[in-house]
Design an enzyme around this catalytic site. Structure first.
Site, short mmCIF file in Angstrom:
data_model
loop_
_atom_site.label_atom_id
_atom_site.label_comp_id
_atom_site.label_asym_id
_atom_site.label_seq_id
_atom_site.Cartn_x
_atom_site.Cartn_y
_atom_site.Cartn_z
N LYS A 115 33.21 21.99 84.18
CA LYS A 115 31.85 22.23 84.68
C LYS A 115 31.26 20.99 85.34
O LYS A 115 30.55 21.09 86.33
CB LYS A 115 30.94 22.71 83.54
CG LYS A 115 31.20 24.15 83.14
CD LYS A 115 30.03 24.73 82.35
CE LYS A 115 30.24 26.19 82.03
NZ LYS A 115 29.21 26.74 81.15
N LYS A 126 39.82 31.91 84.88
CA LYS A 126 39.28 32.99 84.05
C LYS A 126 38.17 33.72 84.82
O LYS A 126 37.50 33.12 85.67
CB LYS A 126 38.76 32.46 82.72
CG LYS A 126 37.51 31.64 82.83
CD LYS A 126 36.77 31.49 81.50
CE LYS A 126 35.45 30.80 81.76
NZ LYS A 126 34.53 30.71 80.67
N LYS A 166 30.99 34.96 84.44
CA LYS A 166 29.70 35.58 84.78
C LYS A 166 29.10 34.94 86.02
O LYS A 166 28.37 35.55 86.76
CB LYS A 166 28.67 35.28 83.68
CG LYS A 166 28.87 35.90 82.36
CD LYS A 166 27.66 35.51 81.47
CE LYS A 166 28.04 35.41 80.02
NZ LYS A 166 28.39 34.06 79.57
P1 TYM Z 1 30.33 32.53 77.09
O1 TYM Z 1 28.95 33.02 77.22
O2 TYM Z 1 30.92 31.79 78.24
O3 TYM Z 1 31.29 33.73 76.77
C1 TYM Z 1 30.98 34.68 75.75
C2 TYM Z 1 32.25 35.14 75.08
O4 TYM Z 1 33.11 35.74 76.04
C3 TYM Z 1 34.38 35.09 76.03
N1 TYM Z 1 34.88 35.07 77.41
C4 TYM Z 1 36.06 35.59 77.78
N2 TYM Z 1 37.03 36.18 77.06
C5 TYM Z 1 38.11 36.62 77.75
N3 TYM Z 1 38.24 36.47 79.11
C6 TYM Z 1 37.28 35.87 79.84
N4 TYM Z 1 37.40 35.74 81.15
C7 TYM Z 1 36.12 35.39 79.17
N5 TYM Z 1 34.99 34.77 79.59
C8 TYM Z 1 34.25 34.57 78.49
C9 TYM Z 1 34.10 33.69 75.51
O5 TYM Z 1 35.25 33.09 75.00
C10 TYM Z 1 33.06 33.97 74.47
O6 TYM Z 1 33.65 34.43 73.30
N6 TYM Z 1 29.72 28.49 74.25
C11 TYM Z 1 29.84 29.92 74.23
C12 TYM Z 1 28.64 30.60 73.61
C13 TYM Z 1 28.35 30.08 72.25
C14 TYM Z 1 29.05 30.40 71.06
C15 TYM Z 1 28.40 29.67 70.03
C16 TYM Z 1 30.17 31.20 70.80
C17 TYM Z 1 27.33 29.24 71.91
N7 TYM Z 1 27.37 28.98 70.58
C18 TYM Z 1 28.85 29.74 68.71
C19 TYM Z 1 30.62 31.26 69.47
C20 TYM Z 1 29.96 30.53 68.45
C21 TYM Z 1 29.98 30.43 75.66
O7 TYM Z 1 29.60 29.76 76.58
O8 TYM Z 1 30.49 31.68 75.76
#
Ligand code: TYM
Length: 329
Positions: free
Chosen positions: A113, A194, A197
């Site tokens: 990032k 990957k 969003k």
């Molecule tokens: P985030 O918002 O990027 O993604 C949310 C969840 O979706 C999964 N994910 C994917 N899984 C498979 N293929 C993909 N292309 C893909 N893109 C996203 C992510 O692995 C995630 O499970 N930092 C985290 C949010 C967060 C969090 C936490 C998660 C903040 N605090 C505590 C777990 C525990 C994030 O940015 O996820």
């Protein structure tokens, strides 16, 4: 009941990657664990956000979780907004004061990032400390995520172990739960990456709110390769492997069965079947989503989640506060 916790950033519209890595796992496990499902809006502002859009994305995300099958009526389900619980930021600060800078700047996601912009905020650096606080405040045993968040959960584990060694038993040690299929759904136009969003390529990601026609068009124009062979090989055939994965996630089939079904055929048939599978799952979800948005129930769900999460987090924070020597004895 053991605790399970996860969050999905409201930094845009949820994708089928978020469904595969995050939401579908919650739906599968929700009866077996006390579940903490929260919206990490404080994480979202590590990169610039439009405030109106952020508010909207928060509410839309909650409605989408429920539309996908998260059951807010289970007594062991707690849905809340991170910024409505001030203990997350307080504990994060304590972790920031215990985490070497180099450990944070070595994170894959930070490197990726920060490389996108000339400058970046300190929040982008300290983000994994806040994520560790999100998890450790609740003694979560399992953290379902896609593969991209595994390293952050491992850092949370390391922080927990470090604190327990230094200050005595304070935290449960969390474990990432990575799905065997769909841990990394790939970008349809650039399958090396990957699916995200926040993509700028309108054909790269399938959003959970996409209309049927759009879903079909995006999948039919997904990048594959020119050798015409259907097999699962993520390294050499990421585009085709991604289509097999999407098909499997949305039909519940194994990868082996998907390969057996399509091998020997053309990419067009695989794409059409993957599109059918996604459409079949998403269309009823979208109908349910509209009902939930119009039901007026979301505030009530979030109020209950806020109160409960604050109660649990306050108890943990009090222990940590004392352990590190803050305030009066
Ligand atoms: P985030 O918002 O990027 O993604 C949310 C969840 O979706 C999964 N994910 C994917 N899984 C498979 N293929 C993909 N292309 C893909 N893109 C996203 C992510 O692995 C995630 O499970 N930092 C985290 C949010 C967060 C969090 C936490 C998660 C903040 N605090 C505590 C777990 C525990 C994030 O940015 O996820």
């Amino acid at each position: 009941m053991d605790r399970l916790l996860t969050g999905l950033q409201p930094s845009g519209t949820l994708t089928i990657g978020n469904y595969a890595g995050g939401i579908s796992q919650i739906v599968n496990y929700q009866s077996d664990y006390e579940t903490f499902l929260f919206i990490p809006d404080m994480h979202a502002i590590t990169v610039p956000q439009d405030p109106e859009a952020l508010h909207r994305n928060i509410i839309n995300a909650i409605a989408m979780y429920i539309a996908c099958g998260v059951n807010p009526d289970l007594p062991n389900m707690h849905i809340y907004i991170q910024s409505e619980n001030l203990y997350h930021a307080n504990l994060s600060w304590i972790f920031e004061c215990h985490t070497p800078h180099g450990e944070l700047t070595r994170m894959h996601q930070f490197k990726a990032k920060s490389a996108l912009h000339e400058t970046f905020t300190e929040g982008l650096v300290t983000y994994p400390d806040l994520m560790a606080a999100d998890i450790l405040l609740y003694d979560a045993k399992y953290v379902p995520t896609g593969i991209d968040q595994k390293q952050h959960v491992e850092l949370a584990r390391n922080i927990a172990i470090r604190f327990n060694n230094r200050y005595g038993e304070l935290f449960a040690i969390p474990e990432p739960l990575i799905p065997s299929i769909g841990a990394k759904i790939r970008d349809l136009q650039n399958p090396e990456q990957k699916m995200s969003k926040s993509t700028t390529n309108p054909k790269a990601s399938i959003f959970l709110s996409d209309p049927e026609k759009v879903i079909r068009k995006k999948i039919m124009s997904a990048v594959t390769d020119s050798d015409g062979v259907i097999k699962f090989d993520e390294e050499n055939k990421p585009g085709v492997s991604n289509l097999l994965t999407i098909y499997s996630v949305f039909t519940g089939s194994s990868i082996e069965d998907a390969v057996a079904k399509f091998e020997g055929g053309g990419y067009g048939d695989l794409k059409k079947a993957a599109a059918d599978a996604v459409v079949e799952k998403l269309m009823p979800m979208q109908e349910k989503y509209n009902d939930i948005i119009n039901s007026g129930r979301i505030n009530e769900i979030l109020d209950a989640g806020r109160d409960y999460s604050n109660k649990i987090a306050a108890e943990k924070y009090e222990k940590v506060r004392k352990a590190v020597g803050f305030g009066r004895i």
